[in-house]
Design a protein around this motif. Sequence first.
Motif, short mmCIF file in Angstrom:
data_model
loop_
_atom_site.label_atom_id
_atom_site.label_comp_id
_atom_site.label_asym_id
_atom_site.label_seq_id
_atom_site.Cartn_x
_atom_site.Cartn_y
_atom_site.Cartn_z
N ILE A 113 42.98 -4.75 36.12
CA ILE A 113 43.78 -4.33 37.27
C ILE A 113 43.77 -5.43 38.33
CG2 ILE A 113 44.07 -2.60 39.08
CD1 ILE A 113 44.48 -1.51 36.25
N PRO A 114 44.94 -5.89 38.77
CA PRO A 114 44.96 -6.90 39.84
C PRO A 114 44.35 -6.34 41.12
CG PRO A 114 47.12 -6.70 38.79
CD PRO A 114 46.29 -5.55 38.29
N VAL A 115 43.52 -7.14 41.77
CA VAL A 115 42.84 -6.70 42.99
C VAL A 115 42.84 -7.83 44.01
CG1 VAL A 115 40.58 -7.31 42.01
CG2 VAL A 115 40.71 -5.74 43.95
N ALA A 116 43.10 -7.47 45.25
CA ALA A 116 43.07 -8.42 46.35
C ALA A 116 42.18 -7.85 47.45
CB ALA A 116 44.47 -8.69 46.88
N VAL A 117 41.72 -8.71 48.34
CA VAL A 117 40.84 -8.29 49.43
C VAL A 117 41.41 -8.77 50.76
CG1 VAL A 117 38.52 -8.38 50.41
CG2 VAL A 117 38.83 -8.42 47.92
N ILE A 118 41.49 -7.85 51.71
CA ILE A 118 41.88 -8.19 53.09
C ILE A 118 40.67 -7.95 53.97
CG2 ILE A 118 43.39 -7.64 55.03
CD1 ILE A 118 45.49 -6.76 53.00
N PRO A 119 40.11 -8.98 54.56
CA PRO A 119 38.87 -8.80 55.34
C PRO A 119 39.10 -8.00 56.61
CG PRO A 119 39.71 -11.04 55.59
CD PRO A 119 40.57 -10.38 54.55
N GLY A 120 38.01 -7.44 57.12
CA GLY A 120 38.05 -6.72 58.39
C GLY A 120 36.90 -7.19 59.27
N ILE A 121 36.89 -6.74 60.49
CA ILE A 121 35.81 -7.10 61.41
C ILE A 121 34.60 -6.24 61.09
CG2 ILE A 121 35.08 -7.10 63.83
CD1 ILE A 121 37.92 -7.75 64.60
N THR A 122 33.52 -6.89 60.69
CA THR A 122 32.33 -6.15 60.36
C THR A 122 31.62 -5.67 61.62
OG1 THR A 122 30.32 -6.18 59.01
CG2 THR A 122 30.79 -8.16 60.28
N ALA A 123 30.85 -4.60 61.50
CA ALA A 123 30.26 -3.93 62.67
C ALA A 123 29.37 -4.86 63.49
CB ALA A 123 29.46 -2.71 62.20
N ALA A 124 28.67 -5.77 62.83
CA ALA A 124 27.77 -6.66 63.56
C ALA A 124 28.53 -7.53 64.54
CB ALA A 124 26.99 -7.54 62.58
N LEU A 125 29.67 -8.05 64.14
CA LEU A 125 30.46 -8.90 65.03
C LEU A 125 31.11 -8.09 66.14
CD1 LEU A 125 32.08 -11.33 62.42
CD2 LEU A 125 29.89 -11.49 63.63
N ALA A 126 31.56 -6.88 65.80
CA ALA A 126 32.12 -6.01 66.84
C ALA A 126 31.06 -5.64 67.87
CB ALA A 126 32.72 -4.76 66.21
N ALA A 127 29.84 -5.36 67.39
CA ALA A 127 28.76 -5.01 68.31
C ALA A 127 28.40 -6.18 69.20
CB ALA A 127 27.54 -4.54 67.52
N ALA A 128 28.34 -7.39 68.64
CA ALA A 128 28.02 -8.57 69.43
C ALA A 128 29.05 -8.77 70.54
CB ALA A 128 27.95 -9.80 68.53
#
Length: 453
Positions: A311-326
């Motif tokens: 199955i073709p799969v792609a990834v779109i990154p998001g802002i991880t909680a650690a960076l949002a918290a910082a």
Amino acid sequence: MLSVSRKPAEAEGPQRIGALAKLPVFLDLQGKRAVVVGDTPGAAWKAELMTAAGADVVCIAHGWQAEDLAGAVLAVIDAADAEEAAAFHAAAKAAGAICSAIDKPDHCDVQFGAIVNRSPVVIGISTDGAAPILAQAIRRRIETLLPATLGAWAAAAKRIRKSVAERLPAGGLRRTFWERFSERAFIEPTVPADIEIAPAKAAGGHVTLVGAGPGDAELLTLKAMRALQSADVILFDDLVSDEVLELARREAKRMMVGKRGGRASCKQEDINALMIKLARQGKRVVRLKAGDPMVFGRAGEEIAALDAAGIPVAVIPGITAALAAASSLGVSLTHRDAAHSVRFVTGHSRQGELPSDLDWRGLADAETSLMVYMGGRTGGAFAARLIGEGLSPATPVAVVSAVSRREETRWTGTLSELGDALMMTGVEQPVLVGIGQVFAAARVAAVSLEQVA
């Protein structure tokens, strides 16, 4: 810790249409008479808008007469007072014209809103006269989502519409053509000189792992937004906020596949099987994960399962909680005077207990910023282990719960106080713990983007 299993469940979709304060309609003014009364900037702007729409605009600075409105389709006035607006409205009605009195909603048949112009794509935004500045803010956000070339694609669609109707029968084939055309409008920077009008080849399904960020919908990437808008099925986690889900395509089926420590969770193998099943049905599947899929999101397991199934799969990154918290705390995780590295670690093992296989001696480095995910229930034991490895009990610590959401809470203190602080603040919301010298400068009071804009 007892693990409770549950099956993926379809979420109830949003209401298709709610109450409307005003019905949005689009008026054809091409070659038609319009009258604008007033010598104010507001009147001048309305005249410019109507001229752009092709109207034959007559401008009257002041001293209008009822006969001035004869033959007009649209009449606009920036009246000195409500009495003049009422008289103008009555005269426009007698002349058969639609009336708009600027900033006098009681004497309007129609009101102008904020406009996003990608003509022939035109988007009108109304707040029913309650908040014009809010309408402008909404317009700016929409502007960022729409490619500058969208108008050219829409013009091309208008040009080939008749040919498409002649060559492709109504129904699935024609709809598929226009769906593919619309997707290209958001991806390709220019419109091809020749657009092939032919039945689209059957498209296989695919899966996109999308990072939903920590909760605030405005922290989504543009790619994530577009993936949500083109999905057939969305498989989302417990921690994905309602605000993010509201941005998804309304026709998309939504299924809860939550995984959360200490709560009823879907088995990973069930989620993998469901993604494969849906993709093999030709569906565009979005696996929507809180934060970033590649940071404690089990993305590796899902990618491996999808690859094995072809199955073709792609990834779109998001802002991880650690960076949002910082960002929320106003802390640089790599401040050169306090930290030479950053480490992201999990606060619990598969069994829900304190992990025994971490590099505890390395984690106790006083010059490292340590971000602990999923450590709400083990925070006290985590702190004790670090202190046992030689990290000072006075090391600054920050705890952020529900980062970026309305209910976000913060606590700052020292490593020795961490266990008691977590018992006091509770762990019902997702908790992230920051440990290290950089957190000595953490701010407890929230500062919104609006405040610093």
